[in-house]
Design a protein around this motif. Structure first.
Motif, mmCIF file in Angstrom:
data_model
loop_
_atom_site.group_PDB
_atom_site.id
_atom_site.type_symbol
_atom_site.label_atom_id
_atom_site.label_comp_id
_atom_site.label_asym_id
_atom_site.label_seq_id
_atom_site.Cartn_x
_atom_site.Cartn_y
_atom_site.Cartn_z
ATOM 1 N N THR A 66 68.920 -1.128 -103.354
ATOM 2 C CA THR A 66 68.472 -1.215 -104.747
ATOM 3 C C THR A 66 67.494 -0.105 -105.094
ATOM 4 N N TYR A 67 66.474 0.074 -104.274
ATOM 5 C CA TYR A 67 65.395 0.990 -104.642
ATOM 6 C C TYR A 67 65.581 2.412 -104.117
ATOM 7 N N VAL A 68 65.988 2.582 -102.874
ATOM 8 C CA VAL A 68 66.159 3.927 -102.314
ATOM 9 C C VAL A 68 67.533 4.475 -102.697
ATOM 10 N N GLY A 69 68.574 3.680 -102.438
ATOM 11 C CA GLY A 69 69.922 4.128 -102.750
ATOM 12 C C GLY A 69 70.224 4.085 -104.235
ATOM 13 N N GLY A 70 69.705 3.108 -104.936
ATOM 14 C CA GLY A 70 70.001 2.957 -106.354
ATOM 15 C C GLY A 70 69.047 3.708 -107.257
ATOM 16 N N LEU A 71 67.845 3.212 -107.350
ATOM 17 C CA LEU A 71 66.867 3.770 -108.283
ATOM 18 C C LEU A 71 66.475 5.202 -107.933
ATOM 19 N N ALA A 72 66.092 5.446 -106.685
ATOM 20 C CA ALA A 72 65.648 6.796 -106.301
ATOM 21 C C ALA A 72 66.771 7.819 -106.444
ATOM 22 N N GLY A 78 73.758 6.479 -107.031
ATOM 23 C CA GLY A 78 72.673 5.562 -107.400
ATOM 24 C C GLY A 78 73.221 4.356 -108.142
ATOM 25 N N ALA A 79 74.159 4.606 -109.064
ATOM 26 C CA ALA A 79 74.803 3.506 -109.786
ATOM 27 C C ALA A 79 75.590 2.619 -108.815
ATOM 28 N N PHE A 80 76.292 3.259 -107.857
ATOM 29 C CA PHE A 80 77.031 2.485 -106.863
ATOM 30 C C PHE A 80 76.102 1.568 -106.086
ATOM 31 N N TRP A 81 75.038 2.123 -105.499
ATOM 32 C CA TRP A 81 74.158 1.315 -104.646
ATOM 33 C C TRP A 81 73.471 0.205 -105.423
ATOM 34 N N PHE A 82 73.041 0.519 -106.642
ATOM 35 C CA PHE A 82 72.366 -0.499 -107.448
ATOM 36 C C PHE A 82 73.326 -1.638 -107.773
#
Length: 189
Positions: free
Chosen positions: A49-55, A79-83
């Protein structure tokens, strides 16, 4: 914001993006392999959510601002994928919905693989990531945990490549192999 103030150099945001991608892929992959007792892919949700998505998404925007369209697309898209993956992890969606989601993002992975430069550390990272998504999708449709474990190993190797590439950029280590010299040693480029 003053136009003369940089939002970050392409090298720094690119390197940080590859570290974020590498760490997220490692956690995601290791969780799917089941190699560590009691650790599942769902345990990587916070990191995703935070490293893979938001960051990664923010780094993608900074890459676009710095003029790097490929890394901007890669980081914002991933980032969209991970979030989104993190939001649906831990059985919150059906296996068929998860498989469809993975196939759709594998299409992004194919695009990134074909557009990447840098040989092993460009196409290799995105190619292995794409392969892991395809294997996970097939595993989700076929209800095969074995394919999920194989996909986890592929994702972990992809994460290691991304992490090494970023570390190599910071440490000025070689990321390509050159031609063999007369003495038989491999020259690094």
């Amino acid at each position: 914001m003053d136009n003369g103030v940089s939002a970050g150099s392409t090298a720094s945001t690119s390197t940080l993006g590859h570290i974020a991608l590498g760490l997220t892929l490692l956690a995601f992959g290791i969780g799917h392999t089941g190699i560590i007792d009691g650790v599942s892919a769902a345990d990587s949700v916070s990191l995703a959510t935070y490293v893979g998505g938001l960051a990664l998404f923010v780094l993608g925007v900074l890459e676009f601002r710095g003029g790097n369209g490929f890394n901007g697309t890669a980081f914002a898209g991933l980032g969209a994928f991970w979030f989104t993956w993190a939001a649906g992890a831990d059985g919150k969606v059906s296996a068929d919905a998860a498989g469809t989601f993975l196939v759709l993002f594998a299409l992004l992975g194919i695009t990134l693989t074909l557009g990447a430069t840098g040989g092993l550390f460009g196409q290799g990272v995105y190619g292995l990531f794409t392969l892991s998504l395809v294997l996970l999708a097939i595993g989700a449709f076929a209800d095969s945990s074995s394919l999920g474990k194989v996909a986890g190993w592929v994702a972990a190797v992809s994460g290691l490549l991304a992490w090494y590439g970023a570390t190599a950029a910071l440490a000025h280590w070689p990321t390509t192999l050159g031609r063999t010299s007369r003495r038989g040693a491999v020259a690094a480029g």
